[in-house]
Design a protein around this motif. Structure first.
Motif, mmCIF file in Angstrom:
data_model
loop_
_atom_site.group_PDB
_atom_site.id
_atom_site.type_symbol
_atom_site.label_atom_id
_atom_site.label_comp_id
_atom_site.label_asym_id
_atom_site.label_seq_id
_atom_site.Cartn_x
_atom_site.Cartn_y
_atom_site.Cartn_z
ATOM 1 N N LEU A 1 0.566 -1.210 -0.138
ATOM 2 C CA LEU A 1 0.148 -0.013 0.045
ATOM 3 C C LEU A 1 0.810 1.422 0.053
ATOM 4 C CD1 LEU A 1 -2.791 1.088 0.190
ATOM 5 C CD2 LEU A 1 -2.742 1.107 2.609
ATOM 6 N N ALA A 2 1.947 1.283 0.847
ATOM 7 C CA ALA A 2 2.687 2.591 0.953
ATOM 8 C C ALA A 2 3.460 2.547 -0.421
ATOM 9 C CB ALA A 2 3.877 2.399 1.994
ATOM 10 N N ARG A 3 3.893 1.634 -1.161
ATOM 11 C CA ARG A 3 4.539 1.684 -2.592
ATOM 12 C C ARG A 3 3.826 2.190 -3.541
ATOM 13 N NH1 ARG A 3 6.450 -3.720 -2.920
ATOM 14 N NH2 ARG A 3 7.682 -3.352 -1.085
ATOM 15 N N ALA A 4 2.454 1.802 -3.336
ATOM 16 C CA ALA A 4 1.430 2.356 -4.610
ATOM 17 C C ALA A 4 1.261 3.770 -4.217
ATOM 18 C CB ALA A 4 0.022 1.380 -4.209
ATOM 19 N N ASP A 5 1.354 4.244 -3.002
ATOM 20 C CA ASP A 5 0.922 5.691 -2.507
ATOM 21 C C ASP A 5 2.083 6.604 -3.126
ATOM 22 O OD1 ASP A 5 -0.805 5.382 0.330
ATOM 23 O OD2 ASP A 5 -1.604 5.281 -1.629
ATOM 24 N N LEU A 6 3.503 5.884 -2.880
ATOM 25 C CA LEU A 6 4.805 6.640 -3.291
ATOM 26 C C LEU A 6 4.670 6.705 -4.973
ATOM 27 C CD1 LEU A 6 7.179 7.707 -2.371
ATOM 28 C CD2 LEU A 6 8.273 5.701 -2.360
ATOM 29 N N ARG A 7 4.265 5.511 -5.588
ATOM 30 C CA ARG A 7 4.243 5.681 -7.128
ATOM 31 C C ARG A 7 3.374 6.750 -7.581
ATOM 32 N NH1 ARG A 7 3.051 0.018 -8.259
ATOM 33 N NH2 ARG A 7 4.377 -0.826 -6.567
ATOM 34 N N ASP A 8 2.005 6.939 -6.905
ATOM 35 C CA ASP A 8 1.233 8.119 -7.454
ATOM 36 C C ASP A 8 1.669 9.501 -7.022
ATOM 37 O OD1 ASP A 8 -0.695 6.159 -8.255
ATOM 38 O OD2 ASP A 8 -1.975 6.268 -6.337
ATOM 39 N N TRP A 9 2.645 9.492 -5.777
ATOM 40 C CA TRP A 9 2.959 10.794 -5.612
ATOM 41 C C TRP A 9 4.153 11.159 -6.745
ATOM 42 C CZ3 TRP A 9 2.084 14.662 -2.680
ATOM 43 C CH2 TRP A 9 3.076 15.709 -2.138
#
Length: 178
Positions: free
Chosen positions: A4-12
């Motif tokens: 979940l944290a990795r997906a948020d970082l990609r969007d960011w």
């Protein structure tokens, strides 16, 4: 690190990539908007020339051109200065820029002496302004002045079109911003 944290970082990171593309595209978008505004004003000036001047060969209309500053900060509609229209008896050159200025602002006309035997009045009194000190003054056609009134609106329309293109490009995830 969780998924979940990795997906948020990609969007960011994708968000910031789009903003970087936007920031790079802004100077070119500004030049495009200025050029579009200038072309709209040039078209309006040429329409005013058609309305206000009897120019069967379209010379005055053809003399009008669009020039953009080297820094891309402004555009101007002006007449071309290189065409020599007429040489006076004294050898002085009358350029297309001079003729455009005379048509825009008006010019003096020689007051007839009235002493010649074959003298006939050729000046149309509806088109001259009589002045005691200056003689006859031919009224200007003011095609630049009338276009100047609409230039701001035309510029805003051109900027609005460019902003809508940018907005569409941003909404499409920054694929093509210009």
């Amino acid at each position: 690190m969780s998924g979940l944290a990795r997906a948020d970082l990609r969007d960011w990171q994708a968000f910031w990539r789009r903003w970087d593309k936007l920031i790079e595209a802004l100077p070119e978008a500004k030049e495009t908007a200025l050029r579009m505004a200038g072309m709209a004003v040039l078209k309006d000036v040429q329409e005013q020339v058609d309305r206000r001047i009897s120019d069967s060969h379209g010379r005055v209309k053809r003399w009008q051109s669009l020039k953009q500053s080297s820094g891309g900060g402004y555009v101007v509609v002006t007449s071309e200065k290189d065409e020599v229209v007429q040489l006076t008896k004294g050898g002085e050159k009358t350029t297309s820029s001079d003729v455009t200025r005379y048509l825009e602002k008006g010019h003096k006309a020689r007051t007839p002496s009235g002493r010649g035997k074959l003298y006939r009045e050729r000046l149309n009194e509806n088109k001259i302004i009589a002045s005691e000190n200056a003689g006859f003054i031919v009224r200007g056609r003011m095609f630049y002045s009338w276009s100047k009134l609409r230039a701001g609106d035309l510029g805003r329309e051109a900027a609005g079109k460019t902003l809508r293109k940018l907005k569409t490009a941003i909404e499409q995830r920054g694929s093509d911003l210009t």
